[in-house]
Design a protein around this motif. Structure first.
Motif, PDB file in Angstrom:
ATOM      1  N   GLU A 152       0.818  -1.201   0.000  1.00 45.85           N
ATOM      2  CA  GLU A 152       0.000   0.000   0.000  1.00 45.85           C
ATOM      3  C   GLU A 152       0.860   1.262   0.000  1.00 45.85           C
ATOM      4  O   GLU A 152       1.982   1.262   0.463  1.00 45.85           O
ATOM      5  N   HIS A 153       0.298   2.336  -0.535  1.00 46.75           N
ATOM      6  CA  HIS A 153       0.958   3.647  -0.576  1.00 46.75           C
ATOM      7  C   HIS A 153       2.314   3.563  -1.277  1.00 46.75           C
ATOM      8  O   HIS A 153       3.353   3.893  -0.723  1.00 46.75           O
ATOM      9  N   ASN A 154       2.296   3.116  -2.549  1.00 49.75           N
ATOM     10  CA  ASN A 154       3.469   3.138  -3.407  1.00 49.75           C
ATOM     11  C   ASN A 154       3.090   3.807  -4.726  1.00 49.75           C
ATOM     12  O   ASN A 154       2.118   4.566  -4.778  1.00 49.75           O
ATOM     13  N   ALA A 155       3.830   3.543  -5.778  1.00 51.09           N
ATOM     14  CA  ALA A 155       3.567   4.173  -7.074  1.00 51.09           C
ATOM     15  C   ALA A 155       3.419   3.114  -8.164  1.00 51.09           C
ATOM     16  O   ALA A 155       3.821   3.321  -9.309  1.00 51.09           O
ATOM     17  N   LEU A 156       2.820   1.984  -7.821  1.00 52.03           N
ATOM     18  CA  LEU A 156       2.646   0.889  -8.772  1.00 52.03           C
ATOM     19  C   LEU A 156       1.546   1.230  -9.779  1.00 52.03           C
ATOM     20  O   LEU A 156       0.412   1.533  -9.395  1.00 52.03           O
ATOM     21  N   ALA A 157       1.878   1.148 -11.068  1.00 49.62           N
ATOM     22  CA  ALA A 157       0.891   1.394 -12.114  1.00 49.62           C
ATOM     23  C   ALA A 157       0.394   0.090 -12.725  1.00 49.62           C
ATOM     24  O   ALA A 157      -0.666   0.060 -13.362  1.00 49.62           O
ATOM     25  N   SER A 158       1.140  -0.989 -12.531  1.00 46.89           N
ATOM     26  CA  SER A 158       0.741  -2.293 -13.070  1.00 46.89           C
ATOM     27  C   SER A 158       1.444  -3.395 -12.291  1.00 46.89           C
ATOM     28  O   SER A 158       2.389  -3.139 -11.540  1.00 46.89           O
TER      29      SER A 158
END
Length: 589
Positions: free
Chosen positions: A151-157
């Protein structure tokens, strides 16, 4: 006293790696745990990666005393590095081959080394609150990973191989920028809790219908227009949160027999229609901040509803039948143009609203004649309930027999749920076997039953059997034919031993046997239940808890309080199931 900065000599702003104090390393080698959380570390000292390396070559660390000799050391299994300033997980992580738990939340991590994929013992990984943009493909092969927090990261895929993490029980992907999920997520068959909130998802993969062990789904704060059609098959789902999306109608969740809570506020729903798409056991329904103007009379078939939030909709009236739901404790009406109920009645709260609605129902006998309220009085309740929920409800009547009209109306119907609780039945009506191919839930709790009939073996589709608060001391061995049975509730009866037939039900996930007279825990037979996840043995006469119980890894919920055993102590029990299981494993010799 040695100052903290001198004691730890770690990298701060200048990036210099000067190692960790020997006392800390010695303690970690003895316990297998190292906690470096909250120490403002920019990188991890090399001592962390080499903590067991030299010992593995048969060398003895240069420390005072002999208790740090390599033969007394424990390989590092738990590493806590949360709340620092770390920006990467380097390749050296691969040196910690015995690592089981890694907690690196609340850092600035952007890059995770592919070497993470070599740590095959990992069970718990927490990378929450970082800046990770890519999940390493190599980590998708971790065979024992149970908990993954991103949670609370910058994952786009996520990579397609993500579905190979088939041991996952808990997955948190909230507060990222995901616009889609891989279809392979349906391979995570043991997933119990899934958090997808606060992403950019426009739809959910159809493969979610394969997650039959899923109990909690949070997909709030996305861009969803609806749910996949097969979601109704998730019979184990207990809670679903769909708030803050773009949903225009209530999803069909009629077959999610255990669903107790639906949060679907802040969407675009303008019509509810029939309630038959909702499971009859629902206790919380939140549809606040939508555009609904009419609540159907069939809402009364939700016989376990406790809280109904209608805030900020367009309701000008409520159906009188709503007042007949005995379990309903909270109706929230704020922000509606409700002209049919005086403001002073609304201000007095839920009980006043219910009394007002019931008085309206009783005042119009011509209208009442075709409603559920009167149908229950004249024997037509079965027809009404079957039209709306495929459920036959005859609970709370304090009756000694079920009227023949109920069974006559239900004959030939695809009844999925029969609820006969809170009566005075001394025998289970043989008529329940009419639904042998469709009945998934049988609730005969709070009656006067001293036995169950062997003919219940005909209920081959049965998933949940609730016979709490009766006078039972045994279960028929013929129940072994109910091969789909997952939940058996026998609390508050007269069992002195666990019914042997339960150990032969291979699909069983939950046994609720509290408040009986059980004296022992049969670990050998329990271990044979490959899917057992919930075991409630509280308030019995159990004198000893075998340490071997701690090695049944499928158990996620264990209740043991209220028994006369001395160990584990109440303080340990109060810490919850993980602490109790760890304690039991620690006592095994």
């Amino acid at each position: 006293h040695i100052g903290i900065s001198r004691m730890f000599n770690h990298r701060r702003d200048n990036g210099k790696d000067t190692g960790l104090p020997q006392a800390l390393l010695k303690q970690a080698r003895a316990s297998g745990q190292l906690n470096l959380s909250g120490r403002s570390l920019g990188v991890l000292p090399s001592d962390v990666w080499r903590i067991n390396l030299d010992a593995g070559k048969g060398q003895v660390a240069d420390l005072s005393g002999n208790d740090d000799a390599w033969w007394n050391q424990v390989e590092l299994s738990k590493l806590f590095i949360a709340s620092n300033g770390l920006t990467e997980i380097p390749d050296d992580i691969g040196l910690l081959e015995a690592l089981v738990t890694l907690d690196a939340h609340d850092n600035r991590i952007v890059v995770i080394s592919p070497r993470m994929g070599t740590l095959t013992e990992l069970k718990i990984v927490n990378f929450g609150y970082n800046s990770i943009t890519d999940f390493p493909f190599e980590m998708c092969g971790l065979p024992n990973l149970n908990v993954l927090r991103l949670e609370h990261n910058a994952l786009a895929s996520l990579p397609e191989a993500f579905g190979n993490l088939t041991s996952l029980v808990e997955l948190d992907l909230s507060n990222n920028t995901l616009s889609h999920l891989p279809e392979t997520i349906g391979n995570l068959r043991h997933l119990n809790k899934l958090n997808l909130s606060k992403n950019a998802l426009k739809d959910l993969p159809a493969s979610l219908e394969q997650l039959h062990e899923l109990r909690e789904l949070d997909a709030s704060w996305n861009k969803l227009a609806g749910l996949p059609a097969g979601m109704s098959s998730l019979r184990g789902l207990v809670r679903i949160d769909l708030r803050y999306n773009m949903i225009r109608q209530l999803p069909d969740l009629s077959h999610a027999a255990e669903l107790a809570e639906i949060q679907i506020g802040f969407n675009r729903i303008d019509t509810i229609g029939d309630i038959k798409g909702l499971p009859p056991r629902l206790s919380v329904l939140d549809i606040r901040d939508n555009k609904v103007a009419v609540l159907p009379a069939s809402i009364s078939t939700l016989y376990k509803l406790e809280r109904l939030d209608l805030t900020n909709n367009d309701f000008s009236s409520l159906p009188p039948e709503l007042g007949t739901i005995e379990t309903l404790k909270s109706i929230v009406l704020d922000g509606n143009p409700c002209r049919s109920i005086r403001r002073d009645i609304i201000s007095r709260g839920t009980m006043a609203i219910k009394e007002h609605l019931k008085s309206k129902l009783a005042s119009d006998p011509d209208e009442v004649a075709h409603k559920t309220h009167v149908a229950e009085q004249n024997g037509r309740a079965a027809s009404e309930l079957l039209r709306t929920t495929n459920s036959l409800n005859f609970s709370g009547k304090q009756a000694e027999v079920v009227p023949a009209a109920y069974w006559a109306d239900a004959e030939g119907a695809d009844v999925a749920s029969v609820v006969l609780s809170k009566n005075r039945l001394t025998a289970v009506p043989i008529e329940v076997t009419m639904f042998s191919g469709t009945l998934t839930t049988l609730d005969v709790a709070q009656n006067r039953l001293s036995e169950l009939p062997p003919v219940l073996a005909r209920l081959t589709a049965l998933v949940t059997l609730d016979c709490r608060r009766n006078q039972l001391s045994s279960l028929p061995s013929e129940l072994v034919a109910c091969t789909k049975l997952k939940e058996v509730l026998i609390a508050a009866n007269r069992f002195s031993i666990m019914p042997p037939v339960l150990y032969r039900l291979s699909a069983l996930t939950a046994i609720i046997a509290s408040d009986n007279q059980l004296t022992e825990i049969d670990v050998d037979n329990l271990a044979g239940l490959e899917h057992i996840a919930c075991l409630d043995l509280s308030n019995n006469n159990i004198g000893k808890v075998p340490p071997e119980l701690g090695f049944i890894e499928t158990i996620k919920k264990l209740e043991l309080h209220g028994n006369p055993f001395k160990m584990p102590r109440p303080a340990t029990l109060a810490k919850g199931t993980p602490a109790v299981m760890e304690y039991l494993r620690g006592r095994f010799a």
